[in-house]
Structures are given as C-alpha cells and as structure tokens.
Design a protein around this motif. Structure first.
Motif, short mmCIF file in Angstrom:
data_model
loop_
_atom_site.label_atom_id
_atom_site.label_comp_id
_atom_site.label_asym_id
_atom_site.label_seq_id
_atom_site.Cartn_x
_atom_site.Cartn_y
_atom_site.Cartn_z
N ASP A 115 7.02 -4.41 57.69
CA ASP A 115 8.05 -4.07 58.68
C ASP A 115 9.33 -4.80 58.30
O ASP A 115 9.37 -6.04 58.28
N ILE A 116 10.38 -4.03 58.01
CA ILE A 116 11.69 -4.62 57.72
C ILE A 116 12.57 -4.42 58.95
O ILE A 116 13.02 -3.30 59.22
N THR A 163 11.56 -9.78 57.72
CA THR A 163 10.60 -8.92 57.02
C THR A 163 9.22 -9.48 57.31
O THR A 163 8.98 -10.67 57.13
N THR A 196 11.09 0.55 58.57
CA THR A 196 12.35 -0.20 58.46
C THR A 196 13.26 0.15 59.62
O THR A 196 13.09 1.17 60.28
N THR A 225 23.92 -1.01 57.09
CA THR A 225 22.97 -0.83 58.18
C THR A 225 23.54 0.10 59.25
O THR A 225 24.72 0.44 59.26
N GLY A 254 14.21 1.38 52.61
CA GLY A 254 12.78 1.51 52.29
C GLY A 254 12.56 2.18 50.94
O GLY A 254 11.71 1.76 50.15
N ASP A 274 11.62 2.64 62.16
CA ASP A 274 10.85 1.82 63.10
C ASP A 274 10.61 2.53 64.43
O ASP A 274 9.59 2.29 65.09
#
Length: 501
Positions: free
Chosen positions: A26-27, A32, A97, A117, A177, A258
């Motif tokens: 899971d990022i 992380t 992610t 992001t 990812g 996510d």
C-alpha cells in the motif's frame, strides 16, 4: 465451512496461516506499507513493514514525491516481509496506491519527473483553459469524472507549456504503481481502475478516450496497455526471483487505486453495500455492475473492470476539520465531544460549510473555503464542534443523495477510517443526516487488506474470506428528521450565497 465457522480478520501466526499467501503493498500519502496475507485475507503476524514519507508541498500548488524514493521504499519493505519465506507459498503480489498520480518516463524507463500527485494544483490555469474549450458536462458523462487538477488532462497541458523538453522526451506517462512495477519486475500494464482514476478512460468503451487525448495533444501509444484486475502478469523479470526467492512464480496483479481497494477491504464489493470512509478526507462509494447511463453531476464513476464500476464522491475535509478544531478554535476532551455528538440537536447551533481545502463532491468548487454562520456570543467550543460535525454530516448527505438516486439498491452503509475510531459518535450525526443506518467495521489497514482480497478472489474464487468484525448499527431517529431537513435547507442556502456565487 459455514459463516459461523469462518475466522475473523485478526492477525495470525505464520505457522498457523494457510496458503496461498499474498504479498500486499500500500503506497499512501504518508507511508509505504507491506504485509503478508493468508488464504482468508488475514494479516500474518510479524510480516509487516512500513516506510514513512512526505509529499513535497509548496505554496504554488506543488504536491509531488520522488518516484525513485518510492521504488526504493517498496523494495525495502518487500525484503523485510518475505525474508525466510519458502518459494511457492506466495502466489501473488498486489499493490494499491493513492490516486491519481503521474510520472514521465523516458525511452530507457527512467523517471524524468517526480511523481505528480492528486494534490498538485499547478495546472489550475490549464484547467481553466480546458473548461473554455470543452463541454465539461459532456466530458463528465463520457469519462465519469469532472475536469479537475487532480486528473491527467490539465496536468498534461501544463507539462507541455511549462516543461516542453521533458514532455518531448517522455516515452510513457505512467502512474506511480506502474512505475514501481516496471522498475522492480519489468512489468508493463495499467489497471483499468488506474486509468479511470486518471480521468482519461471512457467509462462506456473501457478504452482511453481519444477525444480527450486529442484535446491535450497526447497519443494513446504513450500510455501502457490496460489490464483488468483478474489479469495478473506472470511474465516478470528474472531479477525478481534472484532478489526475492520467496516471490519466484508469483503472479503480479496490476496496481489499483486505494479507493477501490478500500471498498473491497471493508466488505463493500456488491451493489447493496456502500462504503463510507472517514479519515483526513472522506468518501462514499459503491461498486456496481456496468456503469450508469446517466451520471449525476456531483459524482464520479470509475471503471474498475470491463464489467463493473465504482461510483461515489469524495470530501476533502473530514478528519482535517476535527484536527483544526482541536488545534485552533474549539479544543475539547474526547469525552466532551462524544457526549455532545450523541446528544439531540439544538436550535441555534452555528452552521459550518466545512471546506478548509476546497470542495470536491458535489459542487467541485476547488477554490471554496470554510465558512461559519450563525455564531453568537453564546457560541462556545461545544456549539462550534457540533456545528462542524453537522456540516460534515450534510456534506456526506449531499453525496449519498445522488449516489442513492443512481444506485437505489443500496441496503447498507458501512463506515471505516481513523475518524470513526477517534470520534465514534460522529457517525450518529452522519446517520441522522443520511436518514440511513450506518455501521462501523473494525479492521486494520483496510486498503491493503482489500488489495489482498482482490488477488485472492482470482487465485481461489470459491474460497471464503475472513469475517470482518462490526459494531451495532447506528439508526437514525425519525424524531430528528425535521431538524436535519431544515439544516440541509440552511446549508444549501449558505452554499449558494457564499460558494456557488
């Protein structure tokens, strides 16, 4: 095995954990994580690792992170978790992610840029340009997402104007990812959901939207092939087995956003169950078959596969509001907060539009800021806290109203996230605003568990997963409906006067 005989999601020792195992990564925005899960999607004790990180944020809207730093973090946590595991037990690697993200990669596969992001807003000027050139309502119906700085289209225009040399040298535009997978395992492929969350996938055709790509001047060939979640990749670099013998022969499932993993992780993978997340930000989402013919203006609809979509809307500020109240305006003890949020509402409570960092669903007013009205000399910390909680609850209601309109089969709303643990009584206010029962589930690291569950559903489709512990349902009180209807009216009037105008 009957439902009563199934284990719960409580962690289990390695010696007692049945195979196959899934390595889940899971990022997130702040760290992380990596953990090993057994055949029931239970975390295996002492097989978890974490590396903290932070976005680089600047006043000009910058919100980025070093993509190669994340690659190194992932490699490190994988090594810690799989050390000593015999080859053949780990059947799959899967990742989720934060979404969306963008890394520009050259012909050798090296990053030319940091990872941009979802929070990077430097493309705001280019977003405004796109909105003058395109019919946003039409784009929303095709793509399932509004034009916004968190998505690829304005960011790609910004890159062309602000970094033309980098744009020209970019061979591929990858999500974070995808980049991690390419570097560590030599894998090429973008999950259907990843491209949908990037704001460039046509939700009706499940292909990249040529009209939108043409509007931003990018060819389809500069993106990776699209892969559904049930299409794991087994042709990986031989370096994987040399570096991590425990991963020899493991299938690598495409990295997913996510939000998708979170729904699966709390057990909301069917159209009758909506997942409400309450952390720093929040959302309500439901997974449905196909995609709606017409999408309400306040929601998004992301394809997660050729057969399913996830519908919903997100709130920028949930836990962020509670942190702000405690740090600045209205600090109270947890006991005081719990008592006042469980109490009946009172006339004269201040009204808050809780948009500290802008609005996503349902109005998509990115420049919106919070507003407090109805504050008097009698308004103290308790009244301000109650007003903020009611503002958050109405924000969820505005999303749920549109969600229920397009997905009327919803029978359950299950809630999770740090806020449900820190301020459990907030869900009482939310249930009243929704006019719908809310049930909190207790499971740790729901997104990583959800990623593991996605992989296990392909590896062993008939095998059940562990039962998720749940609390009693919070039922709305019909006697408070009149108050909450009036609260919604006042909220809408204030929104129209302060934000929509």
């Amino acid at each position: 095995m009957t439902a009563n005989e199934l284990p719960t999601t409580q962690a289990i020792t390695l010696v007692s954990a049945p195979a196959p195992y899934v390595l889940a990564i899971d990022i997130g925005s702040g760290s992380t994580r990596c953990s090993l899960y057994d055949a029931y999607a239970r975390p295996i004790k002492k097989r978890i690792a974490k590396a903290d990180h932070l976005f680089v944020e600047e006043s000009d809207g910058t919100a980025e992170i070093d993509a190669d730093l994340i690659v190194a973090e992932v490699a490190d946590v994988i090594g810690q978790v799989v050390e000593g595991i015999e080859p053949g037990l780990i059947r799959a690697v899967v990742m989720d992610t934060f979404a969306s993200s963008l890394v520009c990669v050259d012909a050798r596969g090296d990053a030319l840029t940091p990872c941009y992001t979802y929070a990077d807003s430097r493309s705001a000027g280019h977003l405004a340009q796109l909105r003058t050139r395109l019919d946003e309502a039409e784009v929303h119906q095709r793509i399932g997402a509004r034009l916004h700085t968190s998505y690829h289209p304005p960011r790609l225009l910004w890159l062309q104007d602000e970094h033309p040399d980098v744009f020209a040298r970019t061979a591929k535009f990858l999500s974070l990812g995808e980049y991690v997978y390419a570097k560590l395992a030599g894998i090429e492929g973008a999950a259907t959901s990843t491209m949908a969350w990037a704001g460039i996938l046509n939700r009706h055709t499940c292909e990249l939207d040529d009209e939108l790509l043409a509007a931003v001047g990018v060819e389809r060939s500069r993106f990776a092939p699209i892969v559904d979640p049930d299409e794991p990749i087994t042709a990986v670099s031989p370096d994987v087995a040399r570096r991590w013998p425990a991963l020899e022969g493991a299938a690598w499932f495409p990295a997913v956003p996510d939000g998708y993993a979170s729904n699966v992780g709390v057990g909301a993978s069917a159209p009758d169950t909506a997942a409400l997340s309450a952390a720093t930000s929040g959302a309500i989402r439901v997974i449905v078959d196909g995609t709606p013919d017409v999408l309400p203006s306040g929601l998004w609809a992301y394809r997660i596969s050729r057969t399913q979509s996830i519908l919903g809307g997100a709130l920028n500020d949930v836990g962020r509001v509670t942190l702000w109240l405690q740090a600045t305006l209205a600090p109270l003890s947890y006991e005081e907060i719990d008592e006042l949020l469980r109490a009946a509402p009172e006339d004269g409570t201040p009204l808050m539009l809780p948009f500290l960092t802008g609005e996503r669903a349902t109005g998509w007013a990115g420049s919106a800021r919070a507003a407090l009205t109805g504050v008097s000399s009698a308004s103290g910390p308790r009244e301000l806290w109650r007003g903020a909680a009611e503002g958050i609850a109405v924000s969820y209601q505005r999303v749920f109203e549109q969600l229920h309109e397009v997905s009327p089969g919803i029978e359950r709303v299950i809630a999770s996230g740090g806020v449900t643990g820190a301020f459990p009584s907030l869900m009482s206010v939310v249930a009243q605003a929704l006019g719908f029962p809310v049930q909190v589930v207790k499971v740790k690291r729901v997104t990583m568990r959800g990623a593991a569950a996605i992989a296990l559903s392909v590896l062993q489709p008939e095998h059940p997963l562990a039962i998720i512990p749940q609390t009693a349902r919070t039922e709305p009180d019909a006697g408070q409906r009149e108050y909450y209807d009036d609260l919604r009216r006042r909220f809408d009037e204030a929104y129209a006067a302060i934000i929509a105008s």
